[in-house]
Structure formats: C-alpha cells, structure tokens
Design a protein around this motif. Structure first.
Motif, PDB file in Angstrom:
ATOM      1  N   GLU A  44       4.673  -5.163   8.574  1.00 59.07           N
ATOM      2  CA  GLU A  44       4.986  -3.381   8.287  1.00 59.07           C
ATOM      3  C   GLU A  44       4.665  -2.861   6.851  1.00 59.07           C
ATOM      4  O   GLU A  44       4.006  -1.992   6.521  1.00 59.07           O
ATOM      5  N   ARG A  47       1.224  -3.126   5.778  1.00 62.09           N
ATOM      6  CA  ARG A  47       0.313  -2.048   6.232  1.00 62.09           C
ATOM      7  C   ARG A  47       0.404  -1.011   5.286  1.00 62.09           C
ATOM      8  O   ARG A  47      -0.405  -0.262   5.182  1.00 62.09           O
ATOM      9  N   THR A  48       1.464  -0.665   4.870  1.00 59.43           N
ATOM     10  CA  THR A  48       1.799   0.570   4.046  1.00 59.43           C
ATOM     11  C   THR A  48       1.495   0.332   2.480  1.00 59.43           C
ATOM     12  O   THR A  48       1.491   1.197   1.709  1.00 59.43           O
ATOM     13  N   HIS A  49       1.347  -1.069   2.265  1.00 63.71           N
ATOM     14  CA  HIS A  49       1.034  -1.402   0.886  1.00 63.71           C
ATOM     15  C   HIS A  49      -0.293  -1.951   0.695  1.00 63.71           C
ATOM     16  O   HIS A  49      -0.236  -3.229   0.352  1.00 63.71           O
ATOM     17  N   SER A  53      -4.048   1.627  -1.538  1.00 61.45           N
ATOM     18  CA  SER A  53      -3.068   2.637  -1.595  1.00 61.45           C
ATOM     19  C   SER A  53      -2.328   2.975  -2.793  1.00 61.45           C
ATOM     20  O   SER A  53      -2.515   2.302  -3.871  1.00 61.45           O
TER      21      SER A  53
END
Lengths: 140, 571
Positions: A44, A47-49, A53
């Motif tokens: 997770e 996925r966000t880093h 990004s």
C-alpha cells in the motif's frame, strides 16, 4: 544518486520498528522514514509512494521475514508483479532472525539486495549503503 | 462113330464167347492206354512196336506211382518215354496220352542238354541225381530235382526217373522260412511281453514304493491333471481335514480354504495352470477341528518328453506356527515403525519448535538490548556517572548476552540434526585434529597447554568431516576449559582400532568429574563446573553426533586427576 531519500521499514514488531527508526534517524541517512507492519501495508505504501509522486518512491526497504497477514516472501512475490519502472531504484534488504536452513536457502535464491541478521546495527547499515549507494557517508 | 466127330455147338459157343471176351479186353486195353487211364509199356520190338501192360505189377504200387506227387518216368535207352505218370505230365503241361513214346529230350532246355546227357550216362551206369529245369509245353521252365535209377523190365533195362518239382519245394521252403520267421517274431513278441511284464512289475513296485512314501510324508501331497483338477490326495489330507476319501476333493479344497485367502489362491492356481509356472501360495485351510491353519502350498508341473504338462504334483506344508511368529514379528515391527515415526515426528516438531522459539526469543532480546542502549542514551550524564548505574547496566548486558548465547546453542543443536541427514564418508583423523589444533592455538597458548597427538595408527573413520571436527573441537576445548588450576594442561589425543570400532581418545590432566552421572554428563545444558564459562551443549553434541554415526562416547575420570573421553567410530 546521493543519500537515500526515503526508507521503508517493514516489520510487525513495533519495538523493532522504533529502534530501527531511531538508528536510521541518528545516522541521518534518509529524508523520510516510512513504516509498514506487514507485506500488505508495505504494498500500500509503495502504491502511494511511486517514483513520479511528490514524495518519491522508497529507495531502500528493510523487510522482515515473519509477519502476519503477508510475510516477507509473499510480499516479494507480489512486488515482482509491480511495473518495472516503479521498482527500478528500489533496493530491498531482508532482515531475519531465522537461521532455518530452508529459509536461508530461499533467501539466497531471491533477487534482492541482500539479507541481514537482526538486529540492525550501524555497521550493517553502513555496509548496505556502501554496496548499493556508493558514496562516502558521513555519520554524525 | 466117326473120326471127325463134329465139335459140339456148346464148345464152339464157349470158345466164341471167350474170343469175344478177349477181343473186348483188348479193345478196352487199347482204349485205356489211349486215354491214359492205365499204364502201358510200348516197347519197340524187331517185329514192330509191342504194347505191354504193366502186367504182373502190383496194383497198389501202380496206384502209388499214379497218385504220388512226384513225377515218375521210365526211359528207354534211346531216350523214349516208356512211362510217365500224371503228375509229370501235369508238370510239363503235356497231355498224358502224348507222353508215351515221346522223346524226353524235347523237355530238356537246350543249354541243359549236356548236363542231361551226363546225368543219363551216369544213370545208365547205375544211379545219378541232379537239379535242372524242364521245359514245359507252355514254354515255362520248371526247376526240378531228378533221381535216375536203372531197372530191369522183362529183362530189358529201363531208366526209372523220379522228378520232383522243386518250385513247390521252394515255396515250401519259403513258407517254412516265413513260418520260422513268424516263429521268431512270435518269440520276440513273447520276449517283449515278458520284458513288459517285468517292467510292469518293477513299475508296480515303484508305484507301491512311491505311494508308500507319498502316504508317509508329513505333508499333504496331491496331484492334479493339466486342467488343474485334483487327481490324488494322500492320507494326510483326509486326516487333517477330517473328510473321508469319497467326498469330492476338488470341491472340498475350495470349501476348506479360508474365504479371505481363496480368491488369490484360485487366481494364482489358474495363472500357473495357464503358464506352467511353479505354484507357491500361502493360505489358511480348515482342519478337522474347525480351526484354520496356515499352509504353504507348492506345486510343480510334471512334463513328458515333448515338454507338455502331464500332471501337477504338489504339497501343503503346515507353516502355521512359523506364520504366527512372523505375524508377531511383523506386528512388533509395525509398532516399532509407528513409534519410530512418532519419535521422528516429535524430533521434527522439536526442531521446528527450537527454530521458532529461537526466532521468537531473538526478536525480544534484540529489542531489549536495543532499548537498553536507547535508554542509556536518554539518561542524563550525571545519573550515568552515579555508582549504581554502571554495574546494573553491566549485569543487564550480561543477562542479555547469556540469553542470546543460549539461543545460539539451541540453534546449533537443531543444525546438527539437519546435518545428520547427510551421508557419512571416510575421513582421515590427522588433518582434522590438526585443523582444530590451529583453531585452538590462542587458547592452547594462553593456558600453556601441551598437546600430544598420535592418530596415525587408525585408518579413516566413517563420519562427515564437519561432525568429526565438531567432536574433536568440543573434546579438546573441554580439556582446556576444565583444566586443573594447579598445573598446566597436558592433553593426549590418541587412536586405537578394534574389530568393530576405531576409538579416538582425548586424555587430560584436568579437574576430572564424578562419572556416576555419566548420562547427565552428556545431557543437554548440563554443566558440571560452575566456575567455568560453558554452554552445557558441547558433550551433548558429541554424543548426538557419535550416536547418529552409529558410534558412541564414553568417559573415564578421576576427580582431581583428569578425564579420558573415548569416541567410538563404527567401522
């Protein structure tokens, strides 16, 4: 590249995470320290880093082997499926207390940046940096 | 009365009658001669041929000559046939009436005329005999035997010749030969019969003997025809089953075999009948008392000269006790296997437990160590300088180290278990001892120890090199660790060989120990000397390694004098 901008710690043991964070903070080798308590959480986080990004992707992951929900091996299997571009600049180092020959053999076959016996120490971190991020590191 | 008295009419009539009678006689004679019914002699007299009947000859001789089966012939000196009987005429295929007066030379084949003349010449001189063919009127030549004799007929010499048809003689000879041949054949056949009778008697004796043996052996004996149908069972079968010999044995066979064993037995038997393989089955057969007993049934096919099976000969042997013992052994083995498996499972579980435990213990102890360091870093300097903190910190660190070491040793034990699964090889002792000696050099020097090694006398030992090194290391380091405080350690490493083992001994002059607790000595985490730093794992490892390799470890010790550890490598 210079110092690792972002390091991800994956361990279900909060105390271990605390001590490792403390160690890495003292060594001042990362801009950002992320923590996940199992493989699923780590995915997770990844996925966000992502590289594109704002915060950038973790360049170094310290991964525990035995964890609930998703252990280190399962995480690596799932990690394999990620786009190559997302993984290009990430080094994964496994941290283990297991000396079970079976586990050792499995780890040796893995396509990872290395595996280390716990506990994580300054010397071990220095060795990882020298190997994967070869630039003189000045510890404080 | 006159001179010429007329002859009375009666006399004339009588004379007339007599003349007529004589004429009739003469006529009849001539007819008879003509027809050959009676014999006559035609003799050429100066006044013309005269015919003589065989007057005076005895009627019975004439009959004899007429009827005899030899040819009879009278020849005049000029070879004219004076008489010839019917047999000769028949032989020569000539009508009898043409024979009289004929020349006999006409019946002699041209190439025998000389021979014939010789016979005649000798014959006229008295007697002669010979064999020659005669030429019959049908053109056939007939072999004859001739016997010539001179006779006198009315003072006239004639040659009487007896002619025997030897073709018949030959036939007779042939028949005789056949008869004697047949006699010989008969004789041979009788001889054969006699021989057969003897052989049969011998066979009967053998059969009786065989039967006696078959009936006498302590097995059930049987025979079956090539189709597998039972043809014989010895007495033992009926004794065992309690059946009488009149019951249908084939039926009783299947009825008496245990139902659980029957299908396999029948199937195997059918296979053997088909293939001609030797039969070997084990099955339970019900005895007269109703119990089933295990029997070993075996049978072999008996073959004729062509290799065809003519009979199956088999036997059942009671193997009940043996089978029961086997079953008990098998059950025991089964139990042993089961408990062995259970032990192996427990061992595996234990190994896994130790791994898991060491892992689970490592994390918190590492954390405690880390937290302790973190705590110390947080403490104000003046507190750290106080007298109480440093010993406390030291004791905490000691405890942490002890804890970690124990975990390490636990892990070592389980690693040892894994290594046991590697096959043992032959390892030379000397290089391994030398390597350990090098490893221990700092310790040896620190203790001022004297190490004497003499292991050249043993050949290589059967163990993995890693384990041998571990054994030698543990024994040598123990010898140094438990040295006597009053003297420098002196350690001797030696080797001796027995039939069964090679024995490596490590002798020291150290503290020694109470050997009574031998079992305890080799147990895990046992430590005998409190003052010495030790894990209590070394001797346990030595024992495990040696036992895994089929050997053992022993100790002799005197408290205060020293110890001798002996490790036995099975050859």
């Amino acid at each position: 590249m210079s110092l690792p901008a972002c390091i991800l710690l994956v361990d279900d043991d909060q105390t271990t995470n605390y001590l490792n964070r403390l160690l890495l903070k003292r060594l001042a080798i990362a801009d950002e320290l992320l923590v996940a308590q199992n493989g699923l959480e780590a995915l997770e986080v990844l996925r966000t880093h992502r590289p594109q990004s704002e915060s950038g992707a973790p360049v170094l992951v310290f991964l525990d082997v035995k964890m609930p929900v998703m252990d280190g091996f399962e995480f690596l299997q799932a990690y394999e499926q990620l786009p190559a571009a997302d993984k290009a600049q990430t080094v994964i180092v496994m941290l283990t207390t297991s000396l079970h020959p079976h586990d050792v053999e499995r780890m040796q076959q893995l396509n990872i940046g290395g595996f280390l016996n716990k506990p994580l120490t300054k010397e071990k971190v220095d060795a990882v940096l020298q190997r994967h991020f070869p630039q003189p590191v000045s510890a404080d | 009365m006159t001179e010429h008295a007329p002859r009375p009419a009666a006399d004339l009539a009588r004379e007339n009658e007599e003349l007529r009678h004589r004429l009739q006689e003469a006529e009849e004679l001539i007819t008879a001669i003509r027809t050959g019914t009676i014999d006559a002699l035609a003799v050429q007299a100066p006044e013309g041929p005269r015919i003589f009947t065989l007057e005076g000859a005895d009627q019975s001789y004439r009959d004899l000559i007429e009827q005899m089966n030899e040819g009879a012939l009278l020849l005049s000196q000029n070879d004219t046939v004076l008489y010839c009987n019917a047999c000769l005429a028949g032989l020569l295929k000539a009508p009898l009436e043409t024979m009289m007066g004929a020349s006999f030379r006409d019946f002699v084949p041209a190439d025998y005329l000389g021979y014939w003349q010789d016979l005649l010449t000798t014959g006229w001189a008295g007697k002669s005999k010979g064999e020659m063919p005669l030429l019959a009127l049908d053109g056939q030549q007939r072999p004859v035997a001739v016997a010539l004799n001179v006779l006198l007929f009315n003072q006239t010499p004639v040659l009487a010749i007896i002619i025997t048809d030897v073709s018949e003689q030959r036939e007779i000879n042939a028949i005789r030969a056949r008869v004697s041949e047949q006699n010989a054949l008969l004789e041979r056949q009788q001889e054969t019969l006699r021989t057969q009778a003897l052989a049969q008697r011998a066979a009967e004796q053998t059969a009786a003997e065989t039967s006696r043996i078959l009936e006498g052996i302590p097995h059930i004996a049987w025979t079956a025809n090539p189709a597998g149908r039972n043809t014989y069972l010895n007495h033992r079968w009926f004794e065992y089953t309690g059946h009488d010999s009149h019951s249908d044995s084939a039926h009783s066979f299947s009825a008496l075999i245990h139902p659980d064993d029957l299908p396999a037995a029948v199937q195997r038997w059918q296979e053997c009948i088909g293939s001609g393989e030797a039969l070997e089955i084990e099955c339970r057969i019900r005895s007269a008392s109703g119990d089933y007993r295990w029997m070993l049934g075996r049978a072999l096919p008996s073959r004729n000269e062509q290799g065809d099976i003519i009979q199956w000969i088999g036997a059942y042997t009671d193997i009940h006790e043996h089978k029961m013992a086997q079953q008990r052994v098998a059950e025991t083995q089964q139990q042993l296997r089961a408990s062995n498996e259970q032990l192996l499972r427990i061992n595996r579980d234990l190994d896994n437990f130790i791994y898991t435990a060491s892992h689970d213990l490592k994390a918190p102890i590492n954390n405690i160590e880390g937290l302790l360091a973190a705590l110390l870093a947080e403490l104000p300097a003046e507190l750290m300088a106080g007298p109480a903190v440093e010993p406390l910190v030291g004791m905490m660190q000691d405890s942490v180290d002890r804890f970690k070491r124990t975990i390490e040793h636990l892990t070592e034990v389980t690693r040892l278990q894994k290594e046991h699964e590697q096959p043992p090889v032959l390892v030379e002792l000397a290089p391994v001892v030398q390597a350990v000696r090098l490893d221990l050099t700092p310790l040896l020097e620190a203790a001022g120890a004297e190490l004497e090694v003499d292991v050249a006398r043993c050949g290589p030992v059967r163990i993995s090199e890693k384990n041998l090194r571990s054994v030698v290391y543990n024994l040598l380091s123990n010898a140094l660790k438990y040295r006597h405080p009053d003297r420098p350690p002196r350690v001797r490493v030696r080797c001796r060989a027995s039939d069964e083992y090679q024995v490596l001994t490590v002798e020291d002059n150290g503290l020694g120990l109470q050997v009574a607790g031998n079992a305890k000595l080799f147990a895990m985490f046992q430590r005998f000397h409190d003052h010495v730093e030790g894990s209590g794992i070394g001797l346990y490892m030595v024992k495990r390694i040696m036992e895994n390799a089929g050997g053992r470890v022993d100790v002799e010790s005197t408290v205060g004098a020293g110890s001798i550890f002996s490790v036995y490598f099975r050859r």
